[in-house]
Design an enzyme around this catalytic site. Structure first.
Site, short mmCIF file in Angstrom:
data_model
loop_
_atom_site.label_atom_id
_atom_site.label_comp_id
_atom_site.label_asym_id
_atom_site.label_seq_id
_atom_site.Cartn_x
_atom_site.Cartn_y
_atom_site.Cartn_z
N SER A 299 0.84 -1.19 0.00
CA SER A 299 0.00 0.00 0.00
C SER A 299 0.88 1.24 0.00
O SER A 299 1.72 1.40 -0.89
CB SER A 299 -0.97 -0.04 1.19
N GLU B 57 -8.90 -5.21 -4.40
CA GLU B 57 -8.33 -4.06 -3.68
C GLU B 57 -9.42 -3.08 -3.24
O GLU B 57 -9.38 -2.52 -2.14
CB GLU B 57 -7.34 -3.31 -4.58
N HIS C 149 -7.33 -5.72 -0.27
CA HIS C 149 -6.12 -4.93 -0.04
C HIS C 149 -5.46 -5.38 1.26
O HIS C 149 -6.12 -5.47 2.30
CB HIS C 149 -6.51 -3.45 0.04
#
Length: 510
Positions: free
Chosen positions: A209, A330, A421
């Site tokens: 991330s 995600e 995610h």
């Protein structure tokens, strides 16, 4: 750099290794540190080692400064404080004094030259730390690498831009303090990691991330040249709007310094002549409450001579082997926050973001405009924030002559969120709780690929499913799931459309 405690010669030639039961004392350039057995009895951990001076007082919003040396052995059993953030204040452990790192290494590391892996945590540049349990380093360290995790300044403390800050800088810049922290941590690794059994000439940086974004940025900035030799980007957040020019308005938004001026005007009024002094006097906790925490990455002419996407388009990034990848779902972590009540609400948001191209995206993502609104939002976030810019990055690396491998994680492990995610992090670190044989096997594959890449610059190893390198023409990727298999053309139609809409990102500024 002068060392008041030990000379450079003493540090290199006579670095002390003193065994003490289950602990070990290692000499660093700033002083001795005392490690302890990790969860794995074969692994020693050294937690809470300072790599820069506390960025407090007059050092708030300054580049990281050298650590004051110490002589007494520093016990490194516990993690150091993490950067102040608005989340989980009640749990404690947060401080503006946060520039610490952690090292995990196998025992009997004297004279070893193991590959080094440096983990950069995610959290949108506003939360998270290198201390999180999921990334305890003993699993990877057990595979003969030295694992390092770091903390860095977050939110306004790590990214605030303001004309007054730029005026006091010898480079005429402000912001990007978090990136400078990360560079300082990598300099510490270069200067000290050999005494923990690591090879300073074989360093891999990896992150997820915003940590993946950090890897992207570190691979772009000339200030990090030579500090690492390979890079892994897990779900890097690369939405183009996060990159803004420091002192001029562009198509991507107002000048980054405008954000700082707006904040100080709101707090102190437009006529305040010493707003910066008032901000530095403000207790950090109060600052966290009163000043916004999400800031752009500033194109400042120093840390980033150009917009980072333009650096890649021009082939000016570091030429190193790279792994980059995304997760299938995600967007599930973020779409719920969008609050789209109906089609008009969704369309208005797209018009604000994409202008005249909004209808093209609606036509592509919504076959029936009255159904699957959230599913469309999830997919557009997945493609727009992650998959398309990751392909753009991979192409830029391939075009510059760097070896690249792309993956796509598709195992639905988090209930309704699917292959969400950050869902792959536990697999990468071998930190799954009560894993099934299937999950344990997939985790082992992730770890083996990552470690082999850190060792050799190529993730392929005997006994593993062959992972074809990405090329711009072939567009190959490795699908990471219960069954690992190779594919090509990941979300290619969506990526092509977003490439066309974002055509400016593919060009080098005049």
């Amino acid at each position: 750099m002068k060392h008041s405690v030990i000379s450079a010669f003493t540090f290199v030639a006579f670095a002390a290794f003193a065994s003490a039961g289950q602990a070990q004392v290692v000499q660093t350039q700033h002083g001795p540190v005392h490690g302890h057995e990790s969860g794995d009895a074969d692994i020693l951990s050294f937690k809470g080692i300072p790599y820069a001076a506390p960025p407090v007082g007059e050092l708030r919003w300054k580049p990281p400064q050298a650590v004051q040396p110490w002589t007494a052995v520093r016990d490194c059993q516990d993690y150091g404080p993490i950067s102040l953030q608005r989340k989980n204040w009640e749990k404690g452990g947060q401080s503006e004094d946060c520039l610490y790192l952690n090292v995990w290494t196998k025992k009997n590391f004297e004279d070893a030259k193991r590959p080094v892996m440096v983990w950069i945590h995610g959290g949108g540049f506003t939360q998270g730390s290198g201390n999180q349990g999921m990334i305890g380093g003993d699993g990877l360290a057990g595979k003969d690498v030295v694992l390092v995790s770091i903390n860095y300044r977050l939110g306004a403390l790590g990214f605030m831009t303001h004309p007054a800050l730029s005026a006091e800088s010898p480079h005429g810049v402000s912001g990007n303090y978090a990136i400078l922290d990360q560079i300082a941590a990598l300099q510490w690794v270069r200067d000290n990691i050999a005494n923990f059994g690591g090879d300073p000439d074989n360093v891999t940086i990896f992150g997820e991330s915003a940590g993946g974004t950090s890897v992207y940025l570190l691979t772009a900035t000339p200030l990090s040249k030579g500090l690492f030799h390979r890079a892994i980007l897990q779900s890097p957040w690369l939405d183009p709007v996060i990159f803004r020019d420091l002192n001029k308005e562009t198509d991507f938004g107002p000048a980054a310094e405008f954000d700082g001026t707006e904040q100080t005007n709101r707090l102190f009024g437009e006529n305040e002549t010493d707003a910066l002094a008032k901000l530095r006097e403000m207790p950090a906790e109060e600052l966290m409450e009163k000043v916004k925490q999400r800031w752009p990455v500033a194109t400042d002419g120093y840390v980033f001579p150009q917009r980072p996407p333009e650096i890649y388009a021009a082939g000016k990034q570091h030429k190193i082997p790279t792994i980059v990848g995304t997760n299938r779902d995600e967007g599930t972590m973020f779409a719920g926050r969008q609050g789209f009540k109906n089609m008009q609400d969704y369309r208005d948001a797209l018009v604000e973001r994409f202008g005249a191209d909004a209808d093209r995206l609606i036509d592509f993502y919504l076959e029936d405009t009255n159904k699957d609104l959230r599913k469309s939002a999830v997919q557009l976030i997945t493609d727009g924030w992650f998959v398309q810019p990751v392909r753009q990055f991979a192409r830029a690396m391939d075009d510059s002559g760097s070896d690249v491998w792309m993956y796509h994680f598709t195992k639905p492990v988090w209930g309704w969120m699917g292959a969400a995610h950050a869902a792959e992090i536990g697999y990468v670190f071998g930190k799954l709780e009560n894993p099934s044989p299937e999950d344990a096997e997939l985790s082992g594959a992730f770890m083996n690929y990552w470690v082999q890449f850190a060792k050799t610059g190529n993730p392929n190893l005997e006994g593993s499913h062959e992972w074809p390198a990405f090329t711009t023409d072939g567009d190959q990727h490795q699908r990471m799931d219960s069954t690992i298999e190779s594919g090509s053309g990941l979300r290619c139609e969506a990526c092509d459309l977003l490439d066309e809409i974002r055509g400016v990102e593919m060009k080098v500024a005049e």
